[in-house]
Design an enzyme around this catalytic site. Structure first.
Site, PDB file in Angstrom:
ATOM      1  N   GLU A   1      -5.282  -7.917  -1.190  1.00  0.00           N
ATOM      2  CA  GLU A   1      -6.066  -7.824   0.047  1.00  0.00           C
ATOM      3  C   GLU A   1      -7.517  -7.552  -0.295  1.00  0.00           C
ATOM      4  OE1 GLU A   1      -4.798  -5.146   3.120  1.00  0.00           O
ATOM      5  OE2 GLU A   1      -2.688  -5.722   2.950  1.00  0.00           O
TER       6      GLU A   1
ATOM      7  N   GLU B   1       0.788  -1.227   0.000  1.00  0.00           N
ATOM      8  CA  GLU B   1       0.000   0.000   0.000  1.00  0.00           C
ATOM      9  C   GLU B   1       0.825   1.284   0.000  1.00  0.00           C
ATOM     10  OE1 GLU B   1      -2.963  -0.435   3.115  1.00  0.00           O
ATOM     11  OE2 GLU B   1      -4.181  -1.711   1.808  1.00  0.00           O
TER      12      GLU B   1
END
Length: 478
Positions: A294, A189
Site C-alpha cells: 500500500e 497491517e
C-alpha cells in the site's frame, strides 16, 4: 502464461524464471468496505446491522449484494489493464466466509463475488492477490479490521487465531490451481504488541496453506501496520520459503497533515527516500523479496478545498511521481491504494450526479466537517473540541514514556484520541442516520443506488492515472 509466480531471492519470477514486476492497486472498499471509501461512518458490521433494522434482513442483504455486483466487474478489469497495470490486491473481510456465531463453517456464498473478480482479472491478463484485510477479533485497532474497538483482540484470543488459520486453508484449497492468483496476503497491517504472536501466526498459516497449496507465494506484512520487521526471525528465508515481505509506504507529504507543502526540494526527497529505505532495510540486509502492498496520496475535493484543489492535487501527483521513481530504481513490485472510492483517493470515483452521492451529499459534508473518518482527515473544524482531552491526558500523565502506548509512534496521543473519540465514538452515533437514508426504498430503488458504483457511473482521476500510465510506458511490461 508461464506457471505460478514464485519468489527467487529478491525477485518475483514466473514459471520460466523470468522476472515479473507487479504494478497495481488495491481493490478496497468492496469485499472489505471502509468508511472513507464508501461514505458511511464507523465500521462495516455496524452499518450492515443498522440497514437490516431499517429495511429488514432480506432487503439489506439485497442492497449489499448489488453493491458488490456493481462495484467491480469486467469493465473495471478492462479499464485497469488499459493503464498498463498487471495486478489487483483484493481486500476481503473474513465475515464473507464465516459467521462469528457459526465459526469454522464455510458460507457457501462466500466465494461468489471473489471468484467473479478473479476470473474477470484473469481474462484481461491481470494477476490478483487475496488480502485478508480483516481478521476475527481485529488484528489492529483501525476501523478497517471491522472490529469496532481499538484493542486488537486477535492477538489475545487463540480461537480467533485458530479460525483464521482454518479459513486460509479453505481459501487455499479453493484457489490452489488458479495461476492468475499471484499469491496470498494472510493479514493486512498486523499490530501485535508482543511481536511474537505475529511470527507464530505466520508459522501456522504458512504450514496450513502449504499443506493444501504448495504453489502460491505468500506476501507477509511487517508488524505495526506493515512497517516493522525488527522482531522477525533471522531464518525467515528458510522458515518461509516462497514468501515476499510487505511494507506499506505512505508518505506524510501526500496527506493533509503534511508538515509543509511538498515542493520536491532536495531535503523533502531525502526524507521520503529515507522513510522508504528504513521500512525495507531488514529485508535488504538479508537478501529477501520486498513488496509494497500500500502507498499513495489522498486528494483534495472541490466541495471541501475549493479553489485550492488543483494546486493541492498537483503537489500530491508530484509525491506520487517521486515515490514511483524510488520504486523503479529498486525494480519494486507495488500496489497503490486504491482503485475506486467516492472521491478521496481512488483512481476512479463515483460521480457526484449519481443517486448515492445525491442521497448522501449533506451527510458526507457533515462527516467531513466532524472529521469522523480517521484516514487523511482534516480536523480544522473540530480541533479545538478535542484539544482539551489531549491536554487532560498530558497534564495528568506527565511522564512522556507512559504516553507512548503501542502502536506508538504510529499512534501518538493525538492520533489515539482521534481514533477513539472521533472515528469510534462519534462515528457510531452517526451509523443510524446513514441507514435511515434508505428507509422506504423498494428493491428497484436500492439497486439504482447500488448502481452508482458501476464504472460507467464513475469519473477517472486523470492526473493520477496519467502518472501511472506514463510510468508503465517508461518501464515497459514485465
Amino acid at each position: 502464461m508461464a506457471g505460478f509466480l514464485r519468489v527467487d531471492k529478491t525477485r518475483i519470477v514466473d514459471g520460466d524464471g523470468k522476472e515479473v514486476i507487479l504494478r497495481g492497486a488495491g481493490l478496497g472498499g468492496w469485499m472489505t468496505m471502509e468508511n472513507f471509501i464508501s461514505g458511511y461512518p464507523g465500521c462495516e458490521f455496524q452499518i450492515r446491522a443498522a440497514l437490516a433494522e431499517v429495511l429488514g434482513t432480506q432487503k439489506a442483504a439485497f442492497f449489499f449484494d448489488k453493491f458488490l455486483e456493481h462495484f467491480f466487474g469486467e469493465p473495471d478489469a478492462a479499464f485497469f489493464k488499459s493503464l498498463g497495470l498487471n495486478c489487483i490486491r483484493i481486500a476481503v473481510n473474513y465475515r464473507h466466509f464465516e459467521d462469528d456465531m457459526n465459526p469454522r463453517v464455510l458460507k457457501p456464498e462466500g466465494f461468489k463475488h471473489l471468484d467473479r473478480a478473479v476470473a474477470a482479472c484473469a481474462k484481461h491478463g491481470i494477476y490478483t492477490i487475496i488480502d485478508m484485510h480483516t481478521a476475527p477479533g481485529g488484528q489492529n485497532g483501525g476501523w478497517h479490521c471491522d472490529a469496532g474497538t481499538h484493542i486488537a483482540n486477535f492477538w489475545i484470543h487463540k480461537d480467533f487465531q485458530d479460525r483464521l488459520v482454518w479459513l486460509w486453508a479453505e481459501i487455499a484449497k479453493h484457489y490452489k490451481d488458479e495461476k492468475w492468483i499471484a499469491g496470498y496476503n494472510p493479514m493486512n497491517e498486523p499490530s501485535d504488541p508482543q511481536h511474537s504472536g505475529l511470527v507464530n501466526f505466520y508459522d501456522r498459516v504458512y504450514a496450513a496453506v502449504s499443506a493444501v497449496d504448495p504453489n502460491h507465494m505468500l506476501f507477509l506484512d511487517g508488524n505495526t501496520y506493515a512497517t516493522d520487521f525488527s522482531r522477525f526471525p533471522d531464518d525467515a528465508a528458510a522458515r518461509w520459503p516462497n514468501a515476499a515481505y510487505a511494507i506499506h509506504d505512505y508518505s506524510l507529504y501526500g496527506f493533509p497533515a503534511s508538515p509543509e507543502p511538498y515542493a520536491r526540494t532536495e531535503e523533502q526527497r531525502r526524507r521520503m527516500a529515507r522513510s522508504y529505505e528504513k521500512k525495507r532495510s531488514w529485508m535488504d540486509e538479508r537478501g529477501l523479496c520486498v513488496w509494497n502492498g500500500e502507498w499513495g496520496p489522498v486528494y483534495a475535493r472541490k466541495e471541501y478545498e475549493g479553489d485550492a484543489m488543483d494546486e493541492i492535487n498537483e503537489r500530491r501527483y508530484n509525491v506520487l511521481k517521486d515515490q514511483l521513481e524510488l520504486y523503479a530504481k529498486d525494480r519494486l513490485s507495488w500496489s497503490i491504494w486504491l482503485y475506486k472510492d467516492i472521491g478521496f483517493q481512488g483512481m476512479v470515483y463515483v460521480s457526484r450526479e449519481t443517486p448515492y452521492m445525491k442521497l448522501f451529499k449533506d451527510f458526507l459534508e457533515k462527516k467531513y466537517r466532524l472529521a469522523v473518518d480517521s484516514w487523511g482527515a482534516d480536523d480544522k473544524f473540530v480541533r479545538d473540541a478535542y484539544r482539551p482531552i489531549i491536554q487532560l491526558i498530558e497534564d495528568n500523565v506527565p511522564n512522556e514514556e507512559h504516553r507512548k502506548l503501542y502502536p506508538y509512534p504510529v499512534w501518538t496521543v493525538e492520533g489515539r484520541v482521534a481514533r477513539l473519540a472521533r472515528n469510534t465514538l462519534i462515528g457510531e452515533f452517526l451509523v443510524r442516520e446513514w441507514a435511515e437514508h434508505f428507509r422506504g426504498m423498494s428493491e428497484e430503488q436500492l439497486e439504482k443506488v447500488a448502481e452508482s458504483f458501476k464504472l460507467e457511473n464513475c469519473i477517472e482521476r486523470e492526473g493520477l492515472n496519467k502518472v501511472l500510465r506514463e510510468h508503465a510506458e517508461s518501464q515497459g511490461t514485465s
